[in-house]
Structure formats: structure tokens, C-alpha cells
Design a protein around this motif. Sequence first.
Motif, short mmCIF file in Angstrom:
data_model
loop_
_atom_site.label_atom_id
_atom_site.label_comp_id
_atom_site.label_asym_id
_atom_site.label_seq_id
_atom_site.Cartn_x
_atom_site.Cartn_y
_atom_site.Cartn_z
N SER A 65 0.87 -1.18 0.00
CA SER A 65 0.00 0.00 0.00
C SER A 65 0.91 1.22 0.00
N ASP A 66 0.61 2.23 0.79
CA ASP A 66 1.47 3.41 0.79
C ASP A 66 2.68 3.20 1.71
N PHE A 67 3.59 4.15 1.70
CA PHE A 67 4.85 4.02 2.45
C PHE A 67 4.61 3.94 3.94
N TRP A 68 3.70 4.76 4.47
CA TRP A 68 3.51 4.82 5.91
C TRP A 68 2.90 3.53 6.45
N ALA A 69 2.06 2.87 5.68
CA ALA A 69 1.55 1.57 6.10
C ALA A 69 2.67 0.53 6.09
N TYR A 70 3.66 0.72 5.23
CA TYR A 70 4.80 -0.20 5.17
C TYR A 70 5.74 -0.01 6.35
N VAL A 71 5.99 1.25 6.72
CA VAL A 71 6.99 1.53 7.73
C VAL A 71 6.44 1.43 9.15
N ALA A 72 5.12 1.55 9.33
CA ALA A 72 4.55 1.55 10.68
C ALA A 72 4.87 0.26 11.45
N PRO A 73 4.64 -0.96 10.88
CA PRO A 73 5.01 -2.17 11.64
C PRO A 73 6.51 -2.26 11.91
N LEU A 74 7.33 -1.78 10.98
CA LEU A 74 8.78 -1.82 11.17
C LEU A 74 9.20 -0.89 12.31
N ALA A 75 8.63 0.32 12.33
CA ALA A 75 8.95 1.25 13.41
C ALA A 75 8.48 0.70 14.75
N PHE A 76 7.30 0.09 14.76
CA PHE A 76 6.79 -0.50 16.00
C PHE A 76 7.71 -1.62 16.47
N GLY A 77 8.10 -2.52 15.57
CA GLY A 77 8.98 -3.62 15.96
C GLY A 77 10.33 -3.14 16.45
N THR A 78 10.87 -2.09 15.84
CA THR A 78 12.16 -1.55 16.27
C THR A 78 12.08 -1.01 17.69
N VAL A 79 11.07 -0.19 17.95
CA VAL A 79 10.92 0.41 19.28
C VAL A 79 10.54 -0.64 20.31
N TRP A 80 9.69 -1.59 19.94
CA TRP A 80 9.23 -2.62 20.87
C TRP A 80 10.38 -3.52 21.30
N ASN A 261 8.89 -7.03 12.20
CA ASN A 261 10.31 -6.90 11.91
C ASN A 261 10.82 -5.55 12.39
N THR A 262 12.14 -5.38 12.43
CA THR A 262 12.74 -4.10 12.78
C THR A 262 13.27 -3.44 11.52
N ILE A 263 13.45 -2.12 11.57
CA ILE A 263 13.92 -1.39 10.39
C ILE A 263 15.31 -1.84 9.96
N PRO A 264 16.30 -1.94 10.86
CA PRO A 264 17.63 -2.37 10.40
C PRO A 264 17.63 -3.77 9.82
N ALA A 265 16.94 -4.71 10.48
CA ALA A 265 16.91 -6.08 9.97
C ALA A 265 16.19 -6.15 8.63
N ASN A 266 15.12 -5.39 8.47
CA ASN A 266 14.39 -5.39 7.21
C ASN A 266 15.26 -4.84 6.07
N ILE A 267 16.02 -3.79 6.34
CA ILE A 267 16.91 -3.24 5.31
C ILE A 267 17.97 -4.26 4.92
N ALA A 268 18.56 -4.93 5.90
CA ALA A 268 19.60 -5.92 5.61
C ALA A 268 19.05 -7.09 4.81
N GLN A 269 17.83 -7.51 5.10
CA GLN A 269 17.26 -8.67 4.43
C GLN A 269 16.72 -8.33 3.04
#
Length: 314
Positions: A65-80, A261-269
Motif C-alpha cells: 500500500s502506501d509508504f507509511w503503512a509499510y513503515v509503521a510495523p517496522l517502526a513498531f517492531g524496532t521500538v518494541w 520486523n525491525t527497520i535495520p533487519a528489514n533493510i539488511a534482508q
Amino acid sequence: MTTTAKAAAPAATAKQRPGDRWFSGAALFAGSMILVTLAAVAVFLVVQSIPGLTATPEDATILKSDFWAYVAPLAFGTVWAAALALLFAVPLSIAVALFISHYAPRRLAQGLGYVVDLLAAVPSVVFGIWGIAVLAPAALPVYTWLNQNMGWIPLFDGNPSGRSILTAAIVLAVMVLPIMTAICREIFLQTPPLHEEAALALGATRWEMIRMAVLPFARGGIVSAAMLGLGRALGETMAVAMVLSASGGITWRLLTAQNPNTIPANIAQTFPEAYGLSVNVLIATGLILFVVTFLVNAAARWIVNRRKEFSGAN
């Protein structure tokens, strides 16, 4: 002319030695390069992120979908994951630092301090291997017990798995423990001896002395150590990518194989197979991580400066 003026006159007219000028210039250059590098990274991220922020699923294959729907779970996983790691690491680092600085015999304290410092030299990929090969199988029976006996709590609901976000958080806690312990230990050792001796002279026990004299003095330093550990946990990549079984989405469950997932791990994968605007989307997620980390460090500096007069961190 007075004696003071005569003494000040040669100092005012003294010429700076060439070595002093070289050293001063080199120090100024080194300090300026930090700001230049930070600004260059920020500019690169902003410029490369602009196309990704407005990308659509037709433009970037990794978007559904849009970018913010893509990044929201990643940001949540990173902070969590980072928050869980900090929840484990902060009490343990304070306890270890207090044991080294105020309880352990001198020889044992020196040896234990060296061992804790050596943990910081272990590569993150080694922690990832340890997490997936040792910690995950060992923790699975504990997760199963938690699910069977405390499954009514949403955090422990679901089918247990060793490759859960709780396992990743424990690995992150072990990784940030050395730097947090080292900072707390040095801050505890800077407590004015007169404060400690005064508390003991008034009849306080050792723990009461620590509670009344050491911990209040070190509060700002503890916050700095915690925020530094949080910054390290937010940016960790390989260990999380190896341990965490990521399925996307936002969930508070700690024990299942369905984890954000987390943002760093998602970027690496994802980055090796990304192309076109998908690369810009990943860089945009990196910009989000950059902003979050910057805000965390700015908040830590603000908290420390509020207690500047009473803090051992300064």
C-alpha cells in the motif's frame, strides 16, 4: 606599571608555537568533521528518501500500500524490541555496576570489569549465532510454561516459538549490557567519598548509603547509559535478523513466531534484491530510524542537562 601588569604583558605578547597551531587546527578539523559527516548523512537520507516517501505499489515492488503503512510495523517492531531489551538490561547493568564498584573485593572487581568490557568486543553475528543455536532452544520450554500458565495475558498468548521477539530482546539486552555497565560503574565510582562516609557515619547500612548517596548522584549518568544502550538496540541489525522470525504486522505477543520486523533487519534482508524505487523506500525507512535515534539521544542530553549540577555524568 604594577607587578600584575608586568606579569600579564609577556603573556599577552607571547607568540603561539607552530606545534600548538598545528594541534589546534587538527583538533578543530576533527571536531568539524563530525558535524560535516552528520550533515552529509542527513542530506543523503533526505534526498534519497523523497522518491520513496511518495512511492506507490506500482512503483516499488516491496510496497503493498502506501509508504507509511509499510513503515509503521517496522517502526513498531524496532521500538518494541529495543524497549524490551532496555527493560532487561537497565536493572542488570545497575546491579552489576554496583557489585563491581561497592561490593566485590578489589581483585574480583578488576577481573569482572575486564570480562564485562570484553563482551563489547564480541561481533554482533556471534551474538546472533548464540541466540539462534543456544538461547532459542533453551528458552522454548520456559515460553511453553508461560503460555500454558499465563496465556490469559495477551503478551503470552499464541503458539510459543524460540525465534520470538522476546528472544531477540534478550540478545539485544546482552549486547547493550557491557557499555551500560561500564558507564554506570564509572559514574558510581565518581560519587564523592565524603557523601558515602557521611551516610555510613550516621548509621546507614551499605545499601542505604548507596540508595541515599550513590544513586541520586548517578541518576543523570544512569539515564545517559540507558539512552546510549537504547540507541545501540535501535540500530542493531545482524543479531535481530538472525534470531527474529518476522512475519510483519503489529502485535504485542512476545512468544510466537509471528513478529513485527525491525527497520535495520528489514533493510539488511531486503536491500540485496531491491531495485528502482524500492531502494528509495528502504532508504526512507532508514531516515525514520535516523530521526528516532537522533530524538532519543537529544532527549537523553536534555535529561542529563536538567540535573547537570547534581549528576556524575558531568
